[in-house]
Write an enzyme that holds these catalytic residues in place. Structure first.
Site, short mmCIF file in Angstrom:
data_model
loop_
_atom_site.label_atom_id
_atom_site.label_comp_id
_atom_site.label_asym_id
_atom_site.label_seq_id
_atom_site.Cartn_x
_atom_site.Cartn_y
_atom_site.Cartn_z
N LYS A 182 -3.50 -36.23 38.60
CA LYS A 182 -4.43 -36.31 39.71
C LYS A 182 -5.68 -36.99 39.16
O LYS A 182 -6.46 -36.40 38.41
CB LYS A 182 -4.74 -34.91 40.25
CG LYS A 182 -5.46 -34.90 41.60
CD LYS A 182 -6.93 -35.17 41.44
CE LYS A 182 -7.67 -35.16 42.77
NZ LYS A 182 -9.08 -35.61 42.59
N GLY A 239 -12.69 -29.10 33.73
CA GLY A 239 -13.67 -29.27 34.80
C GLY A 239 -14.48 -28.01 35.01
O GLY A 239 -14.67 -27.20 34.09
N ARG A 241 -15.84 -24.31 36.44
CA ARG A 241 -15.26 -22.97 36.55
C ARG A 241 -14.71 -22.73 37.96
O ARG A 241 -13.61 -22.16 38.11
CB ARG A 241 -16.33 -21.93 36.21
CG ARG A 241 -15.85 -20.50 36.18
CD ARG A 241 -16.95 -19.64 35.59
NE ARG A 241 -16.61 -18.24 35.53
CZ ARG A 241 -17.33 -17.32 34.89
NH1 ARG A 241 -18.43 -17.69 34.26
NH2 ARG A 241 -16.98 -16.06 34.87
N GLY A 243 -13.60 -24.99 40.10
CA GLY A 243 -12.38 -25.77 40.29
C GLY A 243 -11.19 -25.17 39.56
O GLY A 243 -10.09 -25.08 40.10
N GLY A 244 -11.42 -24.74 38.32
CA GLY A 244 -10.33 -24.17 37.53
C GLY A 244 -9.80 -22.88 38.11
O GLY A 244 -8.59 -22.67 38.20
N GLU A 263 -9.78 -25.70 31.02
CA GLU A 263 -11.00 -25.62 30.23
C GLU A 263 -12.16 -25.71 31.19
O GLU A 263 -12.29 -26.70 31.93
CB GLU A 263 -11.06 -26.76 29.21
CG GLU A 263 -12.28 -26.68 28.32
CD GLU A 263 -12.67 -28.02 27.75
OE1 GLU A 263 -13.87 -28.36 27.80
OE2 GLU A 263 -11.78 -28.75 27.27
N CYS A 300 -18.54 -30.36 26.86
CA CYS A 300 -18.18 -28.95 27.01
C CYS A 300 -18.61 -28.13 25.82
O CYS A 300 -18.63 -26.90 25.89
CB CYS A 300 -16.67 -28.82 27.23
SG CYS A 300 -15.69 -29.87 26.16
N GLU A 391 -23.65 -21.62 32.48
CA GLU A 391 -23.67 -22.99 31.96
C GLU A 391 -24.46 -23.89 32.91
O GLU A 391 -24.27 -23.87 34.13
CB GLU A 391 -22.25 -23.53 31.83
CG GLU A 391 -22.21 -24.96 31.31
CD GLU A 391 -20.80 -25.54 31.29
OE1 GLU A 391 -20.53 -26.40 30.42
OE2 GLU A 391 -19.98 -25.17 32.15
#
Length: 525
Positions: A182, A239, A241, A243-244, A263, A300, A391
């Protein structure tokens, strides 16, 4: 060249609502209209990947390695067009992108060499014991198999090394998994160029076309549809948090739940021990700012938290960091959205009770520039305000002043999982470091001493992962050859005739592997 296409196997097409890349350095929209993949394209790509799986997953190590090397050669063959396109879509400078291209092809070639070794197969043989009393033992043989087709999500901050042919894709290919990418909507031209390089490698190596497909698109529903497809067996994601965890929820609610190796979020604490501050406080201040502002802080592993014992030596560090940061010119951030999120995060810190602004970078000149920020607070304030531990993706960091080494340990113990932690050690700090290491090892995936966390080497020993929320599964890494294990699973063969066994387990050992036989390593001649 690129023309805004969706690449499904060996074919290309244009469909969906078009979208454009944005040059973050100018705010201007790119000329090419990129297609947005739709659920019908997800269905077709997944069907092709499933059809390609058996052939691709049973290739010899040499054939699979040759494919990885061909992908690397093809990426280099794109030439300057790839760098120029990425510069226009990300605002990143040429040296950074040329270095990232080198890392991308380097990790493809590293995986190729590792695939040829074959020890990732973990071929293990326990031969039959028909005369064992009181019961005989069957012939048992174990080897790792690919899990199946993998969905990979391109990252915003690494348009090459963590995107279409990045670490997730390279490790999945190495494990024998067809990949559907994607593509990230922030750098679609860059993504398509690399995708075409992979597509060409699939063809020239004579592999089934479904080994790779590329689905660009700006709609979040595209990623959801991909993760929900029953033929996808694992997901690689780098990406946010939010989205994950959204993808993890979709994967968990499937009829057949699958792992999402995401991640996501990390503030990477740096601990300044007293001896280090006494020995080199000024140098530490300058080194910290260099790490913090590198790439506008869009890593990151950016040092988003500093923890230290209060005192005159810490004041020297703070003064040095403030001086260095006050002269730091704001750099272009990757997208307007990332810049807006950064400004919002910094504003929350500026307005927080008990938090002082140590220094800011120079005033921005131009759009989407991230003005660096360094803040300070005490341990009690940090513990009472969860916002301070969140973050802020960019060049922003918070210093926590502690009263004792016990407070430092307690502060670390209260943090969420992290990708890295750094210890700055000097004269007489050994006892403090030894006291900190057990807590750090429970919280992070990589511990550094006397360095800075930005910069991740692609090697066999590297771990780029950590407890949640730095990653979805703290047992995994997304960098280094160990990343292959995310996409492998063990299969045991009991009393299966030799001719029917996978080559890795046959008596003749046709692939020349080092295998574990009766618990002992047996090296092929």
């Amino acid at each position: 060249m690129f023309n805004g296409a969706i690449l499904i196997g060996a074919s290309e097409r244009h469909s969906g609502t078009p979208f454009h890349a944005i040059n973050p350095a100018t705010g201007e929209k790119g000329e090419v209209a990129f297609s947005s993949a739709m659920p019908a394209e997800v269905e077709e790509a997944a069907a092709l990947a499933e059809a390609a799986f058996e052939t691709f997953s049973t290739l010899s190590p040499d054939a699979r390695a040759t494919f990885l090397e061909t992908v690397a050669d093809n990426i280099m063959g794109i030439g300057d067009l790839l760098i120029e396109t990425a510069m226009a879509e990300t605002g990143l400078p040429r040296p950074r992108l040329e270095g990232e291209r080198g890392r991308t092809v380097g990790q493809l070639r590293l995986f190729a060499s590792y695939v040829r070794l074959g020890d990732w197969l973990d071929a293990t043989i326990d031969r039959a014991m028909p005369d064992r009393a009181p019961l005989p033992r069957a012939d048992l043989r174990r080897v790792n198999h690919s899990v199946g087709p993998v969905a990979v999500f391109g990252a915003s901050n690494f348009p090459l090394a963590f995107s279409v042919a990045g670490g997730d894709t390279a490790s999945a290919f190495a494990a024998g998994s067809p990949v559907i990418v994607k593509g990230h909507s922030a750098h679609p031209g860059t993504g398509e160029l690399v995708a075409r390089a992979i597509q060409a490698a699939v063809a020239s190596c004579g592999l089934p076309e479904g080994v790779f497909s590329y689905l660009p698109g700006a709609d979040r529903s595209l990623g959801g549809a991909l993760v929900a497809d029953h033929r996808i067996k694992a997901v690689g994601f780098t990406g946010s948090r939010g989205g994950g965890t959204a993808l993890m929820k979709i994967a968990a609610e499937r009829k057949e739940p699958i792992p999402v190796y995401a991640e996501m979020s990390s503030i990477n604490p740096v601990v300044l021990l007293p001896g280090a501050l006494k020995d080199r406080a000024e140098a530490l201040g300058a080194g910290f700012v260099a790490s913090l502002t590198m790439g506008s802080g869009q890593f990151c592993t950016n040092p988003g938290l500093v923890i230290a014992l209060d005192g005159p030596d810490l004041d020297t560090f703070v003064a040095s960091a403030a001086q260095a940061l006050s002269g730091a010119a704001p750099q272009v951030m990757l997208t307007p959205g990332i810049h807006q999120a950064y400004e919002k995060g910094v504003a929350a810190l500026v307005g927080a009770d008990g938090v002082t602004t140590v220094a800011r970078g120079t005033e921005p000149e131009g759009v989407n520039r991230g003005q660096a920020a360094f803040f300070a607070t005490d341990r009690a304030t940090f513990e009472s305000n969860p916002v301070l531990a969140e973050e802020v993706f960019g060049s922003s960091s918070v210093l926590i002043r502690c009263g004792s080494i016990e407070e430092v340990i307690a502060t670390i113990a209260g943090l969420e999982g992290q990708l890295t932690a750094t210890l700055q050690i000097g004269s007489g700090d050994e006892a403090h470091a030894a006291a900190l290491l057990p807590t750090l090892s429970r919280k992070v995936g990589r511990i550094l001493t006397n360095g800075w966390p930005t910069g991740v080497e692609v090697t066999h020993a590297m771990v780029h992962g950590g407890p949640f929320p730095s990653t979805a599964d703290g047992r995994s890494t997304s960098v280094g050859t160990l990343a292959m294990m995310r996409f492998l699973r063990p299969v045991c063969y009991q009393d299966v005739p030799d001719a029917l066994l996978p080559p890795a387990l046959q008596e003749a050992n046709p692939w020349g592997l080092t295998r574990r036989i009766e618990g002992k390593l047996d090296c092929a001649a």
